[in-house]
Design a protein around this motif. Structure first.
Motif, PDB file in Angstrom:
ATOM      1  N   GLY A 145      -0.078 -28.897  14.301  1.00 50.33           N
ATOM      2  CA  GLY A 145       0.746 -28.613  15.484  1.00 50.33           C
ATOM      3  C   GLY A 145       1.839 -27.576  15.279  1.00 50.33           C
ATOM      4  N   LYS A 146       1.853 -26.910  14.126  1.00 52.53           N
ATOM      5  CA  LYS A 146       2.970 -25.998  13.844  1.00 52.53           C
ATOM      6  C   LYS A 146       2.620 -24.538  14.211  1.00 52.53           C
ATOM      7  N   LYS A 147       3.695 -23.787  14.426  1.00 58.36           N
ATOM      8  CA  LYS A 147       3.565 -22.352  14.715  1.00 58.36           C
ATOM      9  C   LYS A 147       3.991 -21.593  13.459  1.00 58.36           C
ATOM     10  N   ILE A 148       3.103 -20.713  12.994  1.00 59.14           N
ATOM     11  CA  ILE A 148       3.385 -20.012  11.734  1.00 59.14           C
ATOM     12  C   ILE A 148       3.327 -18.496  11.956  1.00 59.14           C
ATOM     13  N   ALA A 149       4.390 -17.825  11.538  1.00 65.09           N
ATOM     14  CA  ALA A 149       4.391 -16.354  11.598  1.00 65.09           C
ATOM     15  C   ALA A 149       4.047 -15.805  10.220  1.00 65.09           C
ATOM     16  N   PHE A 189      -1.474 -14.497  17.866  1.00 74.37           N
ATOM     17  CA  PHE A 189      -0.817 -13.463  18.658  1.00 74.37           C
ATOM     18  C   PHE A 189      -0.437 -12.340  17.712  1.00 74.37           C
ATOM     19  N   GLU A 190      -0.671 -11.109  18.126  1.00 76.42           N
ATOM     20  CA  GLU A 190      -0.296  -9.953  17.294  1.00 76.42           C
ATOM     21  C   GLU A 190       0.860  -9.228  17.944  1.00 76.42           C
ATOM     22  N   VAL A 240       2.719 -10.615  12.600  1.00 72.75           N
ATOM     23  CA  VAL A 240       3.792  -9.665  12.879  1.00 72.75           C
ATOM     24  C   VAL A 240       3.712  -8.549  11.846  1.00 72.75           C
ATOM     25  N   ALA A 241       3.300  -7.362  12.293  1.00 72.38           N
ATOM     26  CA  ALA A 241       3.090  -6.280  11.322  1.00 72.38           C
ATOM     27  C   ALA A 241       3.212  -4.924  11.995  1.00 72.38           C
ATOM     28  N   PRO A 242       3.618  -3.918  11.226  1.00 68.72           N
ATOM     29  CA  PRO A 242       3.534  -2.559  11.768  1.00 68.72           C
ATOM     30  C   PRO A 242       2.074  -2.235  12.060  1.00 68.72           C
ATOM     31  N   GLU A 243       1.858  -1.352  13.000  1.00 68.15           N
ATOM     32  CA  GLU A 243       0.493  -0.974  13.423  1.00 68.15           C
ATOM     33  C   GLU A 243      -0.443  -0.732  12.223  1.00 68.15           C
ATOM     34  N   VAL A 244       0.042  -0.032  11.208  1.00 64.01           N
ATOM     35  CA  VAL A 244      -0.837   0.346  10.081  1.00 64.01           C
ATOM     36  C   VAL A 244      -1.221  -0.827   9.194  1.00 64.01           C
ATOM     37  N   PHE A 245      -0.502  -1.941   9.316  1.00 61.74           N
ATOM     38  CA  PHE A 245      -0.789  -3.076   8.424  1.00 61.74           C
ATOM     39  C   PHE A 245      -1.247  -4.316   9.185  1.00 61.74           C
ATOM     40  N   ARG A 246      -1.864  -4.110  10.329  1.00 63.63           N
ATOM     41  CA  ARG A 246      -2.318  -5.257  11.127  1.00 63.63           C
ATOM     42  C   ARG A 246      -3.431  -6.022  10.424  1.00 63.63           C
ATOM     43  N   ASP A 305      -4.152 -27.855  16.208  1.00 57.29           N
ATOM     44  CA  ASP A 305      -3.159 -27.224  17.095  1.00 57.29           C
ATOM     45  C   ASP A 305      -2.216 -26.253  16.393  1.00 57.29           C
ATOM     46  N   ILE A 306      -2.762 -25.475  15.494  1.00 57.00           N
ATOM     47  CA  ILE A 306      -1.970 -24.439  14.816  1.00 57.00           C
ATOM     48  C   ILE A 306      -1.932 -23.197  15.706  1.00 57.00           C
ATOM     49  N   GLN A 307      -0.794 -22.530  15.732  1.00 57.80           N
ATOM     50  CA  GLN A 307      -0.711 -21.212  16.386  1.00 57.80           C
ATOM     51  C   GLN A 307      -0.183 -20.216  15.361  1.00 57.80           C
ATOM     52  N   LEU A 308      -0.861 -19.071  15.279  1.00 54.98           N
ATOM     53  CA  LEU A 308      -0.454 -18.051  14.303  1.00 54.98           C
ATOM     54  C   LEU A 308       0.146 -16.846  15.017  1.00 54.98           C
TER      55      LEU A 308
END
Ligand code: CP
Length: 360
Positions: free
Chosen positions: A198-202, A254-255, A231-237, A225-228
């Motif tokens: 159930g946790k949200k991880i960035a 989510f990106e 978070v990255a600059p465009e070049v490191f997605r 129920d994990i949500q990821l």
């Protein structure tokens, strides 16, 4: 003699075909009698295995605190030997595996560069590994080449002396035992609020070449129920293979490049450094991306239970002043690596139940 040479060629034949198969078709080769024999990919771990590794690591941690417990542990596998073949730089994976072996009484040998092995004379990495198997019962390998540990295990499983292989990091691809210690850290940190489910991880930083975030992402399928948040600059997605895997397993992700909007909503922030060593021209890349760093000011923005993780080594991603905050768990995280790696090795040698149920 001619026949022997033909047998050797047969052992190496078929690798390319095997390597390019879907991962699901490969996993059986790395198991024996319903248990993992080689640890190569994070996809080999299911929830029951992860839960049992976390419990075993905690039991080893507890036992190792007393002399009686430590003596029991170190008597368990003192008839076994392990080879640490680390030809890509490492501090914590190497030291934690070395100490994990010693906790269980395993004798260790090490090679830390191809210039100090007979590879300098032209011996192939495969022959080098077969040589280790002549002397030891377990090989732990870190290598800059993607798929190296997999090939090693595949080759040894075709010889008369297969020994277990653990992948201690293979190029920018996978780092399954880092993922194990990350899970252990997440579960321990969230013990009082229902664990990791159930946790949200960035995950923040160089997601494209960061093998730790790649391996950890694979493990998310084992939790509810994990949500990821990537978070990255465009070049490191994050690469498409991981995103496809998450879609297939209905894990929302989510990106974004907007780290500020993510900080207040997540339960864990997993920072990573820019992996310049994999760049074609490392000198042309920067490793300072201030919008993707954590500073002391962020401590007032993140949730009171939100933990900050990092596989380490760090560069500029986390300001040193953050270290003293109780939510900064990265030093505990690296220590957890020793306990969970001891648990994994105990499991591979089949002494896991003895530690769990007989050492009271
Ligand atoms: N996290 C990690 O793999 O660290 P080392 O490169 O120091 O082993």
């Amino acid at each position: 003699m001619v026949q022997q040479k033909e047998e050797t060629i047969q052992i190496y034949r078929g690798w390319d075909e095997f390597y390019h198969q879907e991962i699901g078709g490969k996993l059986d080769i790395f198991s024996k009698n319903g248990r993992l024999f080689d640890v190569i990919f994070a996809q080999q771990f299911d929830r029951s295995f992860l839960d049992s590794m976390c419990s075993l690591a905690s039991q080893i941690r507890l036992l190792a605190k007393t002399k009686t417990g430590a003596d029991k542990l170190s008597g368990l596998l003192n008839h076994k030997r392990a080879m640490l073949y680390f030809v890509q730089p490492s501090t914590r994976t190497f030291i934690s595996f070395l100490n994990a072996c010693h906790i269980l009484g395993i004798k260790t040998s090490e090679i830390r560069g191809t210039t100090t092995s007979s590879e300098v004379k032209g011996e192939s990495p495969e022959d080098t590994i077969r040589t280790f198997a002549s002397y030891v019962d377990l090989i732990i390998a870190r290598h800059p080449v993607e798929g190296f540990a997999e090939k090693t295990a595949w080759v040894l499983n075709r010889t008369e002396r297969p020994v277990s292989v653990i992948n201690g990091g293979s190029g920018p691809d996978q780092h399954p035992t880092q993922a194990l210690l990350d899970i252990y850290t997440l579960e321990r940190s969230f013990e009082h609020i229902g664990g990791l489910d159930g946790k949200k991880i960035a995950m923040v930083g160089d997601l494209k070449r960061g093998r730790t975030v790649r391996s950890l992402s694979y493990l998310m399928k084992n939790y509810r129920d994990i949500q990821l948040y990537f978070v990255a600059p465009e070049v490191f997605r994050m690469k498409d293979d991981i995103k496809d895997f998450l879609k297939k397993h209905d894990i929302p992700f989510f990106e974004t490049e907007d780290f500020a909007s993510v900080k207040p909503v997540v339960d864990a922030i997993y920072m990573t450094r820019i992996q310049k060593e994999y760049a074609e021209t490392p000198s042309k890349e920067t490793d300072v991306y201030p919008e993707f760093h954590i500073t002391r000011d962020d401590l007032g923005i993140i949730q009171s239970h939100c933990i900050i993780m990092h596989p380490l080594p760090r560069r500029y991603e986390i300001e040193i002043e953050v270290d003293n905050d109780p939510r900064a768990v990265y030093w505990r995280q690296e220590r957890n690596g020793m306990w969970i790696r001891a648990a994994l090795i105990a499991y591979l040698f089949g002494v896991d139940e003895e530690i769990m149920y007989e050492f009271r």
